[in-house]
Design an enzyme around this catalytic site. Structure first.
Site, PDB file in Angstrom:
ATOM      1  N   CYS A 130       7.370  -2.021   2.305  1.00  0.00           N
ATOM      2  CA  CYS A 130       8.080  -1.374   1.192  1.00  0.00           C
ATOM      3  C   CYS A 130       9.181  -0.459   1.715  1.00  0.00           C
ATOM      4  O   CYS A 130      10.302  -0.460   1.209  1.00  0.00           O
ATOM      5  CB  CYS A 130       7.095  -0.599   0.310  1.00  0.00           C
ATOM      6  N   ALA A 182       0.851  -1.195   0.000  1.00  0.00           N
ATOM      7  CA  ALA A 182       0.000   0.000   0.000  1.00  0.00           C
ATOM      8  C   ALA A 182       0.889   1.248   0.000  1.00  0.00           C
ATOM      9  O   ALA A 182       2.102   1.152   0.189  1.00  0.00           O
ATOM     10  CB  ALA A 182      -0.876  -0.024   1.251  1.00  0.00           C
ATOM     11  N   GLN A 193       1.238   3.467   2.215  1.00  0.00           N
ATOM     12  CA  GLN A 193       1.936   3.591   3.502  1.00  0.00           C
ATOM     13  C   GLN A 193       2.503   2.245   3.954  1.00  0.00           C
ATOM     14  O   GLN A 193       2.518   1.928   5.145  1.00  0.00           O
ATOM     15  CB  GLN A 193       0.987   4.165   4.568  1.00  0.00           C
ATOM     16  N   SER A 194       3.009   1.464   3.010  1.00  0.00           N
ATOM     17  CA  SER A 194       3.517   0.144   3.362  1.00  0.00           C
ATOM     18  C   SER A 194       4.816   0.224   4.170  1.00  0.00           C
ATOM     19  O   SER A 194       5.813   0.795   3.711  1.00  0.00           O
ATOM     20  CB  SER A 194       3.764  -0.649   2.072  1.00  0.00           C
ATOM     21  N   ASN A 195       4.785  -0.389   5.354  1.00  0.00           N
ATOM     22  CA  ASN A 195       6.011  -0.488   6.161  1.00  0.00           C
ATOM     23  C   ASN A 195       6.975  -1.474   5.523  1.00  0.00           C
ATOM     24  O   ASN A 195       8.185  -1.329   5.613  1.00  0.00           O
ATOM     25  CB  ASN A 195       5.665  -0.972   7.565  1.00  0.00           C
TER      26      ASN A 195
END
Ligand SMILES: Cc1ncc(COP(=O)(O)O)c(C=O)c1O
Length: 333
Positions: free
Chosen positions: A81, A75, A77-79
């Site tokens: 990524c 997403a 706000q992917s942690n």
């Protein structure tokens, strides 16, 4: 029994992460429960989080295969990524990310950090992310690169091994502190964290219940995902076992209005831990899971029916995610 792996591991995390009590919160719960917290928000890579332990094995695997680029998806706000981008920078690899959604006018939170770590971004719809990632892998190969494909959340048997070893780390800490946890509670989404812990418990012969509070899937779906991945991970660790979905402890009562939608449950949990203990949760994962745990603890009788009357010492596994707080600022204050 201890866990030995012969797989390469690229050091990214500062380990062991701390394990400490939550005294004020435990007192508020009228002495019925002793709450502890395992601080994987302090793994040391790019503000920390649960992906660091998975990435130690994934990055090492990428390097062993001679890959030059880490590719993954998530997403906005992917942690996962953000930590993949940081891990790539640490290991001297390129990183390309497929993100679901529209690029916002101003990059904030995890997205800002993705850019600071030098990741190249590709945008698509949420539903099309995995297709786009496969397509990107082909494009990179066509251009002479060697991409290393990391699935959602780094949740494959390679990454999940990181959490089997994390359970061993926890067992050493609880033994040194002379405490016996009755329950471990974690947020569970793509399932790799829970699967790794479950497989680790099996290999270690440690009979500790591991409750995954679902972030975005039905209980049936999540139990199936975790059971499959835990079975594959146990096999990879040299002690094969087939877990059935019913073996996996899951609660899916706190899905709220969906993935990434912060509600009152998450907001209150974030405030409570921030003001009561000086610890930051996140709006998507740990806020939801800790909020769910608090809700379960509020009714000790129901809790005893669900988990047994002797369940007093509970470890909440903090899996990180604090950069996303900044992207949710208007809804938090
Ligand atoms: C902060 C945080 N906690 C928990 C999870 C869920 O972990 P898993 O995907 O291994 O179930 C994630 C996944 O992205 C996360 O970012």
């Amino acid at each position: 029994m201890s866990i030995t792996t012969h797989f390469p591991r690229y050091p990214l995390a500062f380990l062991p992460t701390p394990l400490h009590p939550l005294p004020r919160l435990s007192d508020e719960l009228a002495g019925n429960f002793r709450l502890w917290i395992k601080r994987d928000d302090q793994t040391g890579l790019a503000t920390g989080g649960n992906k660091t332990r998975k990435l130690e094995f994934l990055v090492a695997d990428a390097l062993a295969q001679g890959c030059d680029t880490l590719i993954t998806t998530g997403a906005i706000q992917s942690n996962h990524c953000r930590q993949t981008a940081a891990a790539a920078a640490r290991a001297g690899l390129h990183c390309e990310l497929v993100l679901g959604g529209q690029p916002p006018a101003v990059a904030n939170g995890n997205l800002l950090l993705d850019l600071l770590f030098g990741a190249e971004l590709h945008w698509t719809t949420r539903e099309n992310r995995l297709n786009r990632l496969h397509q990107l892998a082909d494009e990179l190969r066509g251009a002479g690169h060697r991409p290393y494909f990391i699935t959602y959340g780094g949740s494959d048997p390679v990454g999940a091994c990181g959490y089997a070893l994390a359970l061993e780390e926890l067992r050493e800490q609880t033994a040194a502190l002379d405490i016996e946890p009755d329950l471990i509670v974690i947020p569970s989404s793509s399932g790799g964290t829970q699967a790794g812990l479950v497989a680790g418990a099996w290999v270690l012969g440690w009979d500790v219940p591991i409750l995954g509070i679902s972030i975005d899937a039905s209980a049936t779906e999540l139990q199936k995902t975790v059971a499959e991945l835990a079975s594959q991970t146990a096999g990879r660790l040299g002690k094969p076992h087939t877990f059935a979905p019913a073996d996996i402890l899951v609660n899916a009562d706190y899905l709220g209005a969906g993935y990434g939608v912060m509600g009152e449950l998450e907001r209150q949990a974030i405030r409570l831990l921030a003001r009561g203990e000086g610890i930051l949760l996140d709006p998507v994962y740990t806020g939801r899971a800790f909020g769910g745990l608090l809700d379960l603890l509020r009714e000790p009788e129901r809790f005893a029916r669900l988990f047994g009357p002797g369940t007093h010492t509970i470890i909440f596994w903090h899996t990180g995610g604090s950069p996303a707080l900044f992207a949710y600022a208007p809804e938090l204050i």
